[in-house]
Scaffold this motif. Structure first.
Motif, PDB file in Angstrom:
ATOM      1  N   THR A   1       0.835  -1.199   0.000  1.00 41.36           N
ATOM      2  CA  THR A   1       0.000   0.000   0.000  1.00 41.36           C
ATOM      3  C   THR A   1       0.870   1.250   0.000  1.00 41.36           C
ATOM      4  O   THR A   1       0.561   2.257  -0.634  1.00 41.36           O
ATOM      5  N   LYS A   2       1.995   1.185   0.727  1.00 42.06           N
ATOM      6  CA  LYS A   2       2.891   2.342   0.811  1.00 42.06           C
ATOM      7  C   LYS A   2       3.639   2.590  -0.487  1.00 42.06           C
ATOM      8  O   LYS A   2       3.828   3.727  -0.904  1.00 42.06           O
TER       9      LYS A   2
ATOM     10  N   LEU B   1     -10.894  -0.226  -4.731  1.00 38.10           N
ATOM     11  CA  LEU B   1     -11.222  -1.610  -4.373  1.00 38.10           C
ATOM     12  C   LEU B   1     -10.794  -2.583  -5.478  1.00 38.10           C
ATOM     13  O   LEU B   1     -10.241  -3.647  -5.197  1.00 38.10           O
ATOM     14  N   THR B   2     -11.030  -2.195  -6.734  1.00 34.91           N
ATOM     15  CA  THR B   2     -10.617  -3.042  -7.856  1.00 34.91           C
ATOM     16  C   THR B   2      -9.105  -3.268  -7.821  1.00 34.91           C
ATOM     17  O   THR B   2      -8.621  -4.391  -7.974  1.00 34.91           O
ATOM     18  N   ASP B   3      -8.360  -2.174  -7.588  1.00 32.85           N
ATOM     19  CA  ASP B   3      -6.904  -2.262  -7.446  1.00 32.85           C
ATOM     20  C   ASP B   3      -6.518  -3.192  -6.299  1.00 32.85           C
ATOM     21  O   ASP B   3      -5.654  -4.056  -6.446  1.00 32.85           O
ATOM     22  N   ILE B   4      -7.176  -2.971  -5.144  1.00 27.97           N
ATOM     23  CA  ILE B   4      -6.870  -3.747  -3.942  1.00 27.97           C
ATOM     24  C   ILE B   4      -7.086  -5.241  -4.203  1.00 27.97           C
ATOM     25  O   ILE B   4      -6.256  -6.078  -3.851  1.00 27.97           O
TER      26      ILE B   4
ATOM     27  N   MET C   1      -5.310  -3.990   3.532  1.00 31.59           N
ATOM     28  CA  MET C   1      -5.121  -2.809   2.676  1.00 31.59           C
ATOM     29  C   MET C   1      -6.216  -1.767   2.889  1.00 31.59           C
ATOM     30  O   MET C   1      -5.935  -0.567   2.915  1.00 31.59           O
ATOM     31  N   ILE C   2      -7.458  -2.231   3.046  1.00 29.49           N
ATOM     32  CA  ILE C   2      -8.549  -1.279   3.283  1.00 29.49           C
ATOM     33  C   ILE C   2      -8.354  -0.587   4.635  1.00 29.49           C
ATOM     34  O   ILE C   2      -8.438   0.633   4.748  1.00 29.49           O
ATOM     35  N   GLY C   3      -8.050  -1.375   5.670  1.00 23.89           N
ATOM     36  CA  GLY C   3      -7.829  -0.814   7.009  1.00 23.89           C
ATOM     37  C   GLY C   3      -6.679   0.168   7.026  1.00 23.89           C
ATOM     38  O   GLY C   3      -6.744   1.222   7.663  1.00 23.89           O
TER      39      GLY C   3
END
Lengths: 184, 188
Positions: free
Chosen positions: A95-96, B45-48, B66-68
């Motif tokens: 994520t980073k 979300l699609t990326d995640i 990832m959402i958190g």
């Protein structure tokens, strides 16, 4: 204490190398629990059957049960947390650094390169869940039971892939339970 | 504190609803965290979900983390991960405890054989789906067959097979990448 450390390290390892997630993790669970003599395959597949009516990732079903069998509720917690740590760390880092990561050709070469291997893991999982438990009780592949099992798995695959009737996972699992009672 | 409690409740709910894996879970996340809570956008979300599937580990945990993390940093990621796994953890231990005594009953035993063959069919189905994303070139077919052969017909540890195949796949992709670059340079 050493059992808990063992549990922690084994599940940490599984969490770190299980590319493909989901069913592709089954061969890792099977290898470790059999080599450590933690749980028999016959008991583990029962848990997989029960996990079909439990929501959430079945990897967590596996770690909770194996951990519990080995060291009670503390074992279940340790195994499950250890299993989730690699995913957690990798996800935070990604994520980073997502933009750099996405552009890196070497990272992509690795992530794409490991995918064909996942197919082997999945086929191995299909064998471990479908045929191996039966083989362990009958000790032969040349039996009527094996033939019926083989046909049922393949027929199930075609039922899942037909386009005429839409079947939910729950309905499918319930139907296979009924077919199992009638067939075996 | 309010946001963490809200996250706890939302991810616990997601954990309770996450049946069937894969696409079913995407639909639940879309409703809960995109539409209702607006913690991430639909594109995010699609990326995640795409990244979750390529990372090692549990896809469901990857996406919850990832959402958190996007919403509330490291603590948010921790809350999301733990609470989304909690329902599964509690339910499997409870159900196993309740059902275990019945599993030796002949009828239940037969039903379980049927369910496991149903799971086998589901696994074969994910072989088909994975094949579509994993096999782009004939060399991928060779790697997939090699992986299957080593895992099914030898006693080599599955970790070693995976690492070997990953190394081969990586080397192969780098080779094609370099070859492509060379052709690119020659064309100019």
């Amino acid at each position: 204490m050493s059992t808990l450390i063992d549990l922690f390290l084994v599940f940490l390892k599984i969490g770190a190398i299980s590319f493909g997630g989901g069913y592709a993790m089954i061969p890792f669970f099977e290898t470790e629990m059999v080599s450590h003599n933690w749980v028999s395959l016959a008991d583990y597949v029962k848990v997989i059957a029960i996990a079909q009516v439990v929501p959430g990732p079945f990897a967590v079903d596996s770690s909770s049960y194996i951990g519990f069998k080995v060291a009670g509720i503390v074992g279940a917690i340790v195994a499950t947390i250890a299993l989730c740590i690699p995913s957690f760390v990798a996800s935070v880092i990604i994520t980073k650094f997502y933009t750099q990561f996405k552009a890196n050709r070497y990272v992509n070469a690795l992530l794409m390169g490991v995918r064909p291997a996942v197919l082997g893991l999945l086929l191995s999982a299909a064998y471990i869940i479908g045929l191996k438990p039966l083989y362990q009780t009958t000790h032969t592949f040349m039996s009527l039971t094996m033939l019926k099992a083989f046909i049922m798995a393949v027929a199930g695959y075609f039922v899942l892939n037909q386009k005429k009737v839409k079947i939910g996972t729950f309905t499918f699992i319930a139907a296979t339970a009924v077919v199992g009672i009638l067939l075996f | 504190m309010g946001i963490y409690l809200e996250m706890f409740i939302t991810f616990f709910k997601i954990g309770c609803l996450a049946f069937g894996g894969g696409y079913a879970v995407i639909a639940i996340l879309q409703k809960e965290v995109v539409e209702l809570k607006q913690w991430v956008t639909n594109d995010e979300l699609t990326d995640i979900m795409a990244i979750s599937q390529t990372l090692p580990g549990i896809i469901f945990v990857n996406s919850a983390t990832m959402i958190g993390y996007r919403k509330k940093g490291l603590l948010g990621a921790t809350v999301a991960t733990i609470t989304s796994c909690l329902p599964t953890f509690l339910l499997i231990l409870l159900l196993t405890f309740v059902i275990w005594g019945f599993t030796d009953n002949p009828i239940v035993h037969k039903a379980f054989i049927g369910i496991l063959l149903g799971v086998t069919a589901l696994i074969l189905n994910s072989v088909k789906k994975t094949w579509k994303t994993a096999v782009k070139h004939y060399s991928d077919v060779i790697l997939a067959l090699l992986s299957a052969a080593l895992m099914l017909f030898t006693n080599i540890n599955v970790v070693i097979v995976l690492l070997l195949l990953a190394a081969l796949g990586f080397a192969k992709n780098i080779y094609f990448l370099k070859k492509e670059e060379k052709q690119h340079v020659n064309a100019h």
